[in-house]
Design a protein around this motif. Structure first.
Motif, PDB file in Angstrom:
ATOM      1  N   LEU A 471       5.632   1.876  -4.665  1.00  0.00           N
ATOM      2  CA  LEU A 471       6.406   0.886  -3.910  1.00  0.00           C
ATOM      3  C   LEU A 471       6.764   1.432  -2.532  1.00  0.00           C
ATOM      4  N   LEU A 474       3.630   1.464  -0.361  1.00  0.00           N
ATOM      5  CA  LEU A 474       3.305   0.109   0.097  1.00  0.00           C
ATOM      6  C   LEU A 474       4.253  -0.342   1.197  1.00  0.00           C
ATOM      7  N   THR A 475       5.550  -0.035   1.020  1.00  0.00           N
ATOM      8  CA  THR A 475       6.535  -0.438   2.025  1.00  0.00           C
ATOM      9  C   THR A 475       6.239   0.211   3.363  1.00  0.00           C
ATOM     10  N   LYS A 488      -1.620  -7.665  -1.966  1.00  0.00           N
ATOM     11  CA  LYS A 488      -0.758  -6.505  -1.699  1.00  0.00           C
ATOM     12  C   LYS A 488       0.716  -6.889  -1.818  1.00  0.00           C
ATOM     13  N   GLU A 489       1.044  -8.101  -1.333  1.00  0.00           N
ATOM     14  CA  GLU A 489       2.427  -8.564  -1.428  1.00  0.00           C
ATOM     15  C   GLU A 489       2.835  -8.711  -2.894  1.00  0.00           C
ATOM     16  N   ALA A 492       3.397  -5.292  -4.451  1.00  0.00           N
ATOM     17  CA  ALA A 492       4.671  -4.695  -4.047  1.00  0.00           C
ATOM     18  C   ALA A 492       5.847  -5.362  -4.769  1.00  0.00           C
ATOM     19  N   ASN A 495       5.948  -4.186  -8.419  1.00  0.00           N
ATOM     20  CA  ASN A 495       6.511  -2.834  -8.524  1.00  0.00           C
ATOM     21  C   ASN A 495       8.014  -2.855  -8.335  1.00  0.00           C
ATOM     22  N   TYR A 496       8.470  -3.635  -7.361  1.00  0.00           N
ATOM     23  CA  TYR A 496       9.907  -3.703  -7.075  1.00  0.00           C
ATOM     24  C   TYR A 496      10.664  -4.276  -8.271  1.00  0.00           C
ATOM     25  N   GLN A 530      10.522  -9.922   0.091  1.00  0.00           N
ATOM     26  CA  GLN A 530      11.339  -9.046  -0.748  1.00  0.00           C
ATOM     27  C   GLN A 530      12.848  -9.300  -0.656  1.00  0.00           C
TER      28      GLN A 530
END
Length: 639
Positions: A471, A474-475, A488-489, A492, A495-496, A530
């Motif tokens: 995460l 990716l960030t 990809k979004e 992420a 994972n978050y 996010q």
């Protein structure tokens, strides 16, 4: 590792004898002359001769030169006197008085003949000295502004000695904000001139260049410049520079897996750093030795050296060094089986890392601002040149000149508006990155992972550490891109949410749907969704007594990508009535920044963007959650 400034005025690193041969010779000449003009010049030369040995004497004779220059109305010597006074105050560390005298010198020189080579040289020296002063204060924007002014003047007068110093100092500034490409460019410019004029500072430039190549893992070029630096230091000894070079060469051999040779260079570096009282260099040396002994499984030796490095780092307040020391101490304790001590050092490492992250973010902001200002000035410079050319060619045609003027006026206004929007968009994107992972979330994730380690639950620790690392990676990747692919979004967000499930003990479930008709290269602005998802977690499902559910769906129409975030939590209106805490303040800021990004993106791209947030209610009017609906214009990642 630190880089070395080559000062416009040479300062001795150590106290020297008060006896100054150059000053004594000039004083004898001064006592024999009666010509006031010559006396004034000699007083300024005497002042300059004391800069490496006695700043008080430098001030004394600069003051006499100033009085004499004013009596005979010699503005050039008056400006020199102010310049010498400014230099003396830099040496004494009094930057307020230094800038006052430099500005007085600059004001006088600006009113003199700008085609006079001597005037250009004095003015360039003033700008260069101001650059050094601002660099010492970490005001890199003003330092660069003055260094570039000095650079242009020295280029005009073809003063290669001073030009090489200015190139090096500009390189050091870019190196300080981790802009390796620009730093290397200016280091190489300095290197080329120094090699041509056989400048003793060539050794320092070679060392700096080699270190950048080593950072980029270009070992062949790194070795080439390190070897050249060694040869140059033998010709022109510089103990501190040699100590830094030995540290750098040791890391070259570490990269080559030759730990024995690396250790030998570090022992040489230790000896030099101790003799020159170079605590910064010694901190690096001890940390490098600690890593080598750790790799050799000599944990006691490793622990001894890392603790020495940590003590110096604390004394000098070096957050990056402290972070690296605490990390290594945690690894040593873990290898020794002392899990409790490993956890303590891991917490200290996390604290140092958070502090360093703030400093790195500040560097990124500064780098972005410097790049923006540079690009803006380049545009303005180009436009000014274009305008001058047009004026000479079409000056006799009044009507044509007016039309061209109108054209440039509107074009400039649109371009400046675009630049402003791009800057705002970059600032909002940076702020979004800064708020993306709030400190409570990061700390709790790390604490949970650390807990698994302490409980010897290595499988879960590895699993969640992998998710957390992914995460964060990716960030950081997202922060480099204005648009990211939808997959990809989704990755992420997944994972978050999995990490938040761990944080809140499986308090909620989540589902993510993607319309199969959506193309893989469909894109949306990075770091956008996010904050809304986190809001659904923190203010939606977590306050519920029952287990919550968050549903995220992506659909597509002919012109829009539709992103929907729905939760069965307390509802937005109910949430607003609850007492705000620090976490909610964080999120309200993140959502406000996301809103401004959407507005700026809409204006910049000239495409419609819409966002609605509604509270869901059952047939009895009771709240049953919140829905966020984003309609974004279709965008695709370009190859």
């Amino acid at each position: 590792m630190k880089k070395v400034y080559i000062l416009i005025f040479t300062l001795s690193l150590f106290p020297v004898s008060a006896q100054n041969t150059g000053a004594d010779s000039l004083l004898r000449t001064l006592n024999r002359t009666t010509d006031m003009s010559l006396k004034t010049e000699l007083l300024n030369k005497i002042s300059d001769a004391y800069k490496s040995s006695d700043p008080d004497a430098m001030q004394k004779y600069a003051g006499k030169a100033l009085v004499s220059a004013r009596k005979i109305h010699n503005e050039k010597e008056e400006a020199k006197a102010f310049q010498n006074l400014g230099t003396s105050y830099i040496i004494l560390g009094n930057y307020d008085d230094a800038i006052k005298y430099f500005n007085l010198s600059e004001k006088i020189l600006s009113g003199l003949d700008q085609n006079d080579k001597a005037i250009k040289e004095i003015l360039a020296k003033v700008f260069g000295s101001k650059g050094i002063m601002y660099s010492e204060q970490n005001n890199y924007a003003k330092a660069l502004e003055n260094d570039f002014k000095a650079m242009k003047l020295y280029e005009a007068t073809d003063n290669k000695v001073q030009l090489s110093k200015i190139y090096n100092n500009i390189g050091v500034i870019y190196d300080s904000i981790d802009d390796d490409i620009k730093a290397l460019n200016y280091y190489l410019k300095a290197y080329k001139i120094q090699k041509e004029i056989k400048d003793p500072a060539l050794a320092v430039s070679c060392s700096n260049i080699g270190l950048i190549y080593l950072t980029e893992n270009n070992l062949v070029k790194a070795r080439k410049f390190f070897d050249e630096s060694l040869k140059e230091f033998q010709k022109s000894p510089n103990a501190r520079g040699m100590g830094e070079l030995y540290n750098s060469i040791s890391q070259y051999y570490v990269a080559k897996k030759d730990l024995k040779t690396a250790k030998n260079y570090l022992l040489k570096a230790e000896e030099i750093c101790k003799s020159t009282e170079d605590q910064f260099g010694l901190s690096n040396t001890y940390l490098f030795l600690a890593r080598i002994y750790f790799d050799e499984n000599d944990l006691d030796q490793s622990s001894d050296f890392v603790n020495k490095s940590l003590q110096i780092s604390r004394d000098l307040d070096l957050p990056e060094a402290m972070m690296n020391c605490e990390k290594l101490l945690s690894e040593i304790s873990d290898k020794k089986g002392n899990k409790e001590q490993a956890f303590i050092h891991l917490k200290k490492y996390n604290a140092a890392k958070e502090r360093l992250s703030r400093a790195e973010n500040a560097k990124e902001r500064l780098k972005a601002e410097l790049n923006f200002e540079f690009e803006k000035k380049q545009i303005e410079k180009k436009e000014k040149a274009d305008w001058e050319k047009a004026k000479w060619i079409f000056g006799f045609l009044l009507l044509t000149t007016i039309l061209i003027g109108i054209f440039f006026f509107y074009r400039n206004r649109e371009r400046e508006k675009t630049l402003l929007l791009q800057k705002q968009l970059a600032e909002f994107q940076h702020k979004a990155l800064h708020l993306q992972m709030n400190p409570h979330f990061v700390f709790n994730c790390l604490a949970a992972i650390s807990s698994f380690i302490v409980q010897n639950d290595k499988e879960d620790a590895i699993k969640y550490l992998a998710k957390f690392s992914k995460l964060m990676r990716l960030t950081l990747d997202f922060s480099q891109e204005s648009l990211v692919t939808i997959d990809k979004e989704i990755e992420a967000l997944k994972n978050y949410l999995e990490l938040e499930q761990l944080r809140f003990n499986q308090k909620f479930d989540f589902k993510i749907f993607k319309d199969p008709l959506i193309e893989d290269d469909t894109a949306l602005p990075s770091l956008l969704l996010q904050p809304y998802v986190e809001n659904a977690v923190i203010h939606g499902v977590v306050p519920r007594k029952e287990k919550g559910l968050i549903t995220i769906s992506f659909n597509q129409t002919k012109e829009f990508l539709i992103c929907e975030i729905e939760d069965n939590g307390t509802g937005i209106e109910t949430s607003k009535k609850m007492k705000e805490n620090s976490m909610s303040v964080h999120k309200s800021m993140a959502m406000e920044i996301s809103k401004k990004r959407l507005e700026t993106w809409e204006e910049l791209e000239k495409k419609k963007v819409s966002m609605t947030i509604v509270e869901l209610k059952d047939k009895n009017g009771a709240s049953k959650g919140t829905r966020v609906l984003l309609k974004l214009p279709l965008e695709y990642i370009k190859d």
